[in-house]
Design a protein around this motif. Structure first.
Motif, mmCIF file in Angstrom:
data_model
loop_
_atom_site.group_PDB
_atom_site.id
_atom_site.type_symbol
_atom_site.label_atom_id
_atom_site.label_comp_id
_atom_site.label_asym_id
_atom_site.label_seq_id
_atom_site.Cartn_x
_atom_site.Cartn_y
_atom_site.Cartn_z
ATOM 1 N N GLY A 49 -53.549 -2.187 -8.811
ATOM 2 C CA GLY A 49 -52.494 -3.013 -9.372
ATOM 3 C C GLY A 49 -52.707 -3.357 -10.832
ATOM 4 N N ASP A 50 -53.957 -3.636 -11.200
ATOM 5 C CA ASP A 50 -54.241 -3.992 -12.594
ATOM 6 C C ASP A 50 -53.988 -2.806 -13.522
ATOM 7 O OD1 ASP A 50 -55.447 -6.040 -14.475
ATOM 8 O OD2 ASP A 50 -56.777 -4.335 -14.832
ATOM 9 N N MET A 51 -54.357 -1.617 -13.080
ATOM 10 C CA MET A 51 -54.137 -0.423 -13.893
ATOM 11 C C MET A 51 -52.644 -0.135 -14.037
ATOM 12 S SD MET A 51 -55.362 3.505 -13.214
ATOM 13 C CE MET A 51 -54.148 3.663 -11.879
ATOM 14 N N PHE A 52 -51.881 -0.290 -12.964
ATOM 15 C CA PHE A 52 -50.436 -0.086 -13.011
ATOM 16 C C PHE A 52 -49.794 -1.076 -13.982
ATOM 17 C CE2 PHE A 52 -51.001 2.301 -9.080
ATOM 18 C CZ PHE A 52 -50.062 3.302 -9.214
ATOM 19 N N ALA A 53 -50.239 -2.327 -13.928
ATOM 20 C CA ALA A 53 -49.675 -3.349 -14.811
ATOM 21 C C ALA A 53 -49.994 -3.042 -16.267
ATOM 22 C CB ALA A 53 -50.217 -4.725 -14.425
ATOM 23 N N ARG A 54 -51.219 -2.599 -16.541
ATOM 24 C CA ARG A 54 -51.616 -2.282 -17.910
ATOM 25 C C ARG A 54 -50.800 -1.098 -18.451
ATOM 26 N NH1 ARG A 54 -56.415 -1.142 -16.960
ATOM 27 N NH2 ARG A 54 -57.338 -3.210 -17.270
ATOM 28 N N ASP A 55 -50.655 -0.060 -17.634
ATOM 29 C CA ASP A 55 -49.883 1.117 -18.064
ATOM 30 C C ASP A 55 -48.419 0.766 -18.284
ATOM 31 O OD1 ASP A 55 -52.174 2.593 -17.917
ATOM 32 O OD2 ASP A 55 -51.711 3.514 -15.976
ATOM 33 N N TYR A 56 -47.866 -0.040 -17.377
ATOM 34 C CA TYR A 56 -46.464 -0.434 -17.515
ATOM 35 C C TYR A 56 -46.249 -1.223 -18.807
ATOM 36 C CZ TYR A 56 -42.064 -2.872 -16.637
ATOM 37 O OH TYR A 56 -40.787 -3.379 -16.760
ATOM 38 N N ALA A 57 -47.139 -2.169 -19.097
ATOM 39 C CA ALA A 57 -46.990 -2.988 -20.297
ATOM 40 C C ALA A 57 -47.062 -2.137 -21.556
ATOM 41 C CB ALA A 57 -48.076 -4.065 -20.324
ATOM 42 N N PHE A 58 -48.040 -1.251 -21.630
ATOM 43 C CA PHE A 58 -48.211 -0.435 -22.830
ATOM 44 C C PHE A 58 -47.034 0.519 -23.024
ATOM 45 C CE2 PHE A 58 -49.753 3.575 -24.716
ATOM 46 C CZ PHE A 58 -50.081 3.108 -25.983
ATOM 47 N N GLU A 59 -46.618 1.210 -21.971
ATOM 48 C CA GLU A 59 -45.546 2.196 -22.084
ATOM 49 C C GLU A 59 -44.205 1.531 -22.376
ATOM 50 O OE1 GLU A 59 -45.929 4.047 -18.341
ATOM 51 O OE2 GLU A 59 -47.673 5.282 -18.910
ATOM 52 N N VAL A 60 -43.943 0.418 -21.712
ATOM 53 C CA VAL A 60 -42.685 -0.294 -21.941
ATOM 54 C C VAL A 60 -42.633 -0.866 -23.353
ATOM 55 C CG1 VAL A 60 -41.465 -2.426 -21.336
ATOM 56 C CG2 VAL A 60 -42.124 -0.829 -19.549
ATOM 57 N N PHE A 61 -43.727 -1.434 -23.800
ATOM 58 C CA PHE A 61 -43.768 -2.005 -25.143
ATOM 59 C C PHE A 61 -43.551 -0.927 -26.206
ATOM 60 C CE2 PHE A 61 -46.302 -3.594 -28.851
ATOM 61 C CZ PHE A 61 -45.445 -4.628 -29.190
ATOM 62 N N THR A 62 -44.158 0.224 -26.020
ATOM 63 C CA THR A 62 -43.990 1.327 -26.971
ATOM 64 C C THR A 62 -42.545 1.809 -26.998
ATOM 65 O OG1 THR A 62 -46.277 2.036 -26.610
ATOM 66 C CG2 THR A 62 -44.777 3.636 -27.604
ATOM 67 N N PHE A 63 -41.944 1.965 -25.832
ATOM 68 C CA PHE A 63 -40.558 2.436 -25.773
ATOM 69 C C PHE A 63 -39.600 1.393 -26.338
ATOM 70 C CE2 PHE A 63 -36.609 3.914 -23.828
ATOM 71 C CZ PHE A 63 -36.720 5.279 -24.021
ATOM 72 N N MET A 64 -39.918 0.114 -26.124
ATOM 73 C CA MET A 64 -39.098 -0.964 -26.651
ATOM 74 C C MET A 64 -39.100 -0.950 -28.182
ATOM 75 S SD MET A 64 -39.553 -5.075 -26.004
ATOM 76 C CE MET A 64 -39.783 -4.788 -24.249
ATOM 77 N N ALA A 131 -47.282 -6.849 -12.233
ATOM 78 C CA ALA A 131 -47.653 -8.051 -12.964
ATOM 79 C C ALA A 131 -47.453 -7.839 -14.465
ATOM 80 C CB ALA A 131 -49.108 -8.412 -12.674
ATOM 81 N N THR A 132 -46.796 -8.786 -15.094
ATOM 82 C CA THR A 132 -46.588 -8.691 -16.542
ATOM 83 C C THR A 132 -47.922 -8.846 -17.250
ATOM 84 O OG1 THR A 132 -46.066 -11.042 -16.571
ATOM 85 C CG2 THR A 132 -44.219 -9.510 -16.488
ATOM 86 N N TYR A 133 -48.227 -7.897 -18.091
ATOM 87 C CA TYR A 133 -49.529 -7.840 -18.751
ATOM 88 C C TYR A 133 -49.421 -8.293 -20.198
ATOM 89 C CZ TYR A 133 -54.298 -6.008 -18.704
ATOM 90 O OH TYR A 133 -55.665 -5.881 -18.709
ATOM 91 N N TRP A 134 -48.363 -9.020 -20.514
ATOM 92 C CA TRP A 134 -48.155 -9.425 -21.900
ATOM 93 C C TRP A 134 -47.699 -10.873 -21.963
ATOM 94 C CZ3 TRP A 134 -44.488 -5.456 -20.239
ATOM 95 C CH2 TRP A 134 -43.287 -6.004 -19.782
ATOM 96 N N SER A 135 -47.734 -11.390 -23.157
ATOM 97 C CA SER A 135 -47.183 -12.714 -23.429
ATOM 98 C C SER A 135 -45.816 -12.530 -24.073
ATOM 99 C CB SER A 135 -48.115 -13.493 -24.360
ATOM 100 O OG SER A 135 -47.477 -14.648 -24.861
ATOM 101 N N GLN A 136 -44.781 -13.037 -23.435
ATOM 102 C CA GLN A 136 -43.438 -12.895 -23.975
ATOM 103 C C GLN A 136 -43.323 -13.551 -25.346
ATOM 104 O OE1 GLN A 136 -40.755 -14.487 -21.056
ATOM 105 N NE2 GLN A 136 -40.965 -12.744 -19.692
ATOM 106 N N THR A 137 -43.957 -14.690 -25.518
ATOM 107 C CA THR A 137 -43.910 -15.376 -26.812
ATOM 108 C C THR A 137 -44.537 -14.518 -27.905
ATOM 109 O OG1 THR A 137 -44.060 -17.515 -25.678
ATOM 110 C CG2 THR A 137 -44.554 -17.473 -28.039
#
Length: 241
Positions: A49-64, A131-137
């Motif tokens: 789960g932690d690895m999935f959350a980390r990958d999701y955060a990085f990939e989504v942030f880059t695409f955003m 799990a969201t791996y980032w701070s929205q703020t």
């Protein structure tokens, strides 16, 4: 100023632009869903789960980020290069006021798009239990600084080069900083060239623990934005119509 901003928005948000923007939001939503890797076995999603959350955060942030820079390039072309009403408005409201209103309009549009993308990413993460791996703020703060600097750079390129291809320089600068800086920003792994590029074209990066960094202090990035904005303003004041 308020009427000028409304006029810019009316000109910018045509039917074609609205369709393009809606397509961009839909594309991001689809990408976010796929990046949750919902198709993976359930037990692996629990174990890793932690690895999935980390990958999701990085990939989504880059695409955003990439979507925002692409949207900025499109809007800059419309306002700074393809605008057909600029000459007539200069005589009514003045060059400085017109140029500042274009800055404010671009920032408003980009900020709204950023908030929608942030809401989509967070909603998808919660729906698919990633799990969201980032701070929205932190993301909103860093991306807002990026937006301010990129808008100033886009306007500066537009008034000095006066060609639609000038906006691709900003795009290539962003891609260069994206390639040069490795994942997991640290003082030891980041090359010196990255700091030079960061001073010219700001780019937020994700740390291994989920934090967001601009490499440089935000004050330095905003200083570059002020210099680019003043240069563009001085050029636009002396421009002959």
């Amino acid at each position: 100023m308020k009427n000028l901003i409304r006029w810019h928005l009316h000109y910018l948000l045509t039917r074609k632009t609205r369709v393009f923007l809606l397509s961009l939001w839909c594309l991001n939503l689809i990408v976010y869903v796929m990046m949750t890797r919902w198709y993976e076995p359930h037990h692996e999603r629990i174990i890793y789960g932690d690895m999935f959350a980390r990958d999701y955060a990085f990939e989504v942030f880059t695409f955003m980020k990439t979507s925002l820079v692409g949207w900025l390039s499109y809007c800059s072309l419309q306002l700074f290069h393809l605008s057909r009403y600029e000459v007539s408005l200069v005589q009514r409201v003045g060059r400085t006021r017109l140029f500042v209103s274009q800055w404010v309009t671009l920032m408003i549009v980009l900020f709204v798009v950023m908030l929608v993308l942030m809401f989509q990413a967070t909603a998808v993460a919660q729906w698919f239990h990633v799990a969201t791996y980032w701070s929205q703020t932190a993301i909103i703060k860093m991306l807002s600084i990026m937006i301010v600097q990129h808008v100033m750079l886009a306007s500066c390129l537009a008034v000095f080069i006066q060609h639609i291809l000038s906006q691709f320089l900003l795009w290539f600068g962003y891609l260069a900083t994206e390639v040069i800086v490795p994942y997991g920003v640290t003082q030891h792994t980041t090359p010196a060239l990255a700091y030079v590029m960061q001073m010219v074209v700001a780019n937020a990066h994700m740390l291994e623990e989920g934090g967001i960094s601009l490499l440089l202090k935000p004050s330095y990035v905003l200083l570059t934005a002020v210099v680019a904005g003043l240069a563009a303003m001085l050029r636009i004041v002396s421009k002959d119509y």
